[in-house]
Design an enzyme around this catalytic site. Structure first.
Site, PDB file in Angstrom:
ATOM      1  N   GLU A 263      -0.070  -8.870  -1.145  1.00  0.00           N
ATOM      2  CA  GLU A 263       1.178  -8.241  -1.570  1.00  0.00           C
ATOM      3  C   GLU A 263       2.167  -8.172  -0.400  1.00  0.00           C
ATOM      4  OE1 GLU A 263       2.470  -3.875  -3.456  1.00  0.00           O
ATOM      5  OE2 GLU A 263       0.572  -4.125  -2.371  1.00  0.00           O
ATOM      6  N   LYS A 327       5.566  -6.966 -10.735  1.00  0.00           N
ATOM      7  CA  LYS A 327       4.695  -5.827 -10.993  1.00  0.00           C
ATOM      8  C   LYS A 327       5.258  -4.975 -12.127  1.00  0.00           C
ATOM      9  CE  LYS A 327       2.232  -2.093  -8.615  1.00  0.00           C
ATOM     10  NZ  LYS A 327       2.097  -1.355  -7.348  1.00  0.00           N
ATOM     11  N   CYS A 382      -1.500  -4.531  -6.415  1.00  0.00           N
ATOM     12  CA  CYS A 382      -1.889  -3.213  -5.902  1.00  0.00           C
ATOM     13  C   CYS A 382      -2.596  -2.402  -6.990  1.00  0.00           C
ATOM     14  CB  CYS A 382      -0.679  -2.493  -5.333  1.00  0.00           C
ATOM     15  SG  CYS A 382      -1.117  -1.096  -4.247  1.00  0.00           S
TER      16      CYS A 382
END
Length: 507
Positions: A263, A327, A382
């Site tokens: 990320e 995301k 994440c």
């Protein structure tokens, strides 16, 4: 002075519950943590059951106490991100940790209420487990949800992980709570408690007999790059440039079928990256026939909601269009600012903290190899892999089958804490639920390869710079949990509670 003795006893009990909660959280980090948590919960039920004869206020505070101890220990790494990285005043950072822990403890307190409500029920263990499941489900979506530190993820090292492919992590939670209650009632109901526990433990291995996914194609060669860059570098343009250079060179030095960087490996907005960087990676991919995946800061043109940036995974395949995944499930305060809380973000310096939210139905990432069918990867960024039902829904509703999962993460925000190990267990649970292997590419750790049974096949040490090379077998198929989601375990729990309430009114 005899009148003061009950007060002293109450305070000792509250302290004992707080300590037991902290020990319960710490046990999750141990090799057989899923087993150890069961007798620890039994001790907590014993302490709470002693509060049944006292006022409701005391019972509520008692049940809050163990939840507070549990989450303060389990979530203390938030202090590192707020104080050490974000620069927030230490007292305010401590208060934020306790505030979040208190909010999470409230859910545990609500879940524990069934001990008081159904204290005389012959199925009180089932009712406690059912209530706990519903409250944990509630915790996964209230205020966008924060189901971190549930009881389920410890079952990757416990007795009940085998039910995850059938009914998901909430079913693991149900059995943990129920088994701990059956252990509690052994002191009075030896036969009932002992036989029921023996039956469930003997039954568990049978759940592992069926495999719902099967290998597909030849194994894939992968390289997962762990840069180990301090989070403080994001405030330093020279540091950001060194990080970009490292990941650029590391990817171009690889010869694997799939190369994954973590990320925000390129932690500048996409349009501000060094000239020609992405084009050169495309040329490398075309020449080497390697597929690349890495994290960047995405940038949207003329966004209607005013949110210009996104937390993005960018994929580059040989002679293929660029892939992107934004995301979808964002972290409150870390990645988006809830209405009315902009003052909180201003208390510490975190750039790009109000991201745009990606769609929930984004396509899977295609990985192509010469002479073979494409492999499709479900991407998460994440803490998106905390939400098992959301991932199962994506797998269920996609028009392309997922063959593996890839999570890219940067946990440098949380320093040398237990956060990486906690997220690794969550990823293991996701593999168990879906029957798919998983790749984890992280900045500081834990970079790992997981099998379809959730087992760690290979990993890099934390806080080291290196590359994890492995062969990964893709899988195809769907588990019952992917097909049904949480509907069965939630339905069972609701029916049990309705039955308990009906019986309570009759008697």
């Amino acid at each position: 002075m005899d009148w003061q003795l009950p007060k002293v006893r109450n305070r000792i009990q509250l302290l004992a519950l707080f300590v037991l909660g902290a020990i319960l959280a710490g046990a999750a980090e141990l090799p057989f943590g899923g087993w150890i948590q069961i007798p620890l919960l039994t001790l907590i039920w014993w302490q709470l059951h002693k509060s049944n004869q006292q006022a409701f206020k005391h019972y509520f505070v008692a049940s809050m106490s163990f939840g507070l101890g549990y989450f303060v220990l389990g979530l203390w790494w938030i202090y590192i991100s707020l104080h050490d990285i974000g620069g927030m005043y230490w007292l305010l950072s401590v208060a934020a940790v306790f505030l979040l822990a208190g909010g999470m403890a409230l859910f545990f307190s609500l879940a524990s209420l069934s001990i008081r409500i159904f204290k005389d029920s012959p199925i009180s263990g089932l009712l406690l487990a059912a209530n706990w499941v519903l409250v944990e489900w509630l915790r996964s979506w209230v205020l966008t949800g924060f189901p971190w530190m549930g009881l389920a993820e410890s079952q990757v090292n416990g007795p009940f992980g085998a039910v995850a492919p059938y009914l998901g992590g909430l079913a693991c939670t149900f059995l943990v709570v129920w088994a701990s209650w059956q252990l509690y009632i052994l002191r009075k109901q030896v036969r009932v408690g002992g036989i029921s526990l023996l039956c469930i433990f003997l039954l568990m291995p049978a759940f592992s007999w069926w495999q719902f996914t099967k290998p597909q194609g030849e194994p894939l060669s992968v390289e997962l790059i762990q840069g180990n860059f301090a989070q403080s570098l994001i405030f330093n343009p020279d540091g950001v440039f060194r990080q970009i250079q490292f990941y650029d060179q590391a990817m171009k030095s690889s010869h694997a079928d799939l190369i994954v960087s973590p990320e925000t490996a390129f932690s500048w907005p996409e349009t501000n990256l060094p000239s020609g960087l992405l084009d050169s990676l495309q040329v490398f991919s075309n020449q080497s026939q390697s597929t690349l995946l890495f994290g960047i800061i995405g940038r949207r043109q003329n966004p209607p909601d005013g949110r210009e940036f996104s937390n993005r995974a960018l994929g580059i395949g040989p002679n293929a269009p660029t892939y992107q995944y934004d995301k979808s499930h964002l972290v409150p305060f870390g990645e988006f600012i809830p209405p009315g809380f902009h003052w909180f973000i201003k208390a510490f310096s975190v750039p790009l903290s109000d991201f745009a939210r990606g769609a929930t139905d984004q396509a899977f990432f295609p990985i192509t190899r010469s002479g073979q069918d494409p492999i499709y990867a479900a991407i998460t960024i994440c803490y998106e892999d905390v939400f098992g039902s959301e991932l199962a829904s994506r797998l269920r509703e996609s028009n392309k089958p997922a063959n593996l999962m890839i999570n890219i993460t940067n946990l440098a925000w949380f320093g040398a804490s237990q956060a990486p190990a906690q997220q690794l267990r969550l990823s293991q649970l996701r593999s168990l639920e879906t029957g798919l292997p998983a790749l984890r590419a992280t900045n500081t750790g834990i970079t790992a390869v997981l099998g379809p049974d959730g087992k760690v096949l290979a990993q890099l040490p934390e806080f080291t710079q290196g590359t994890l090379t492995a062969k990964v077998q893709a899988y195809s198929g769907k588990t019952p949990y992917v097909a049904w989601g949480n509907t069965p375990i939630l339905s069972i729990s609701c029916l049990l509670l309705i039955l308990g309430l009906i019986r309570q009114k009759r008697f």
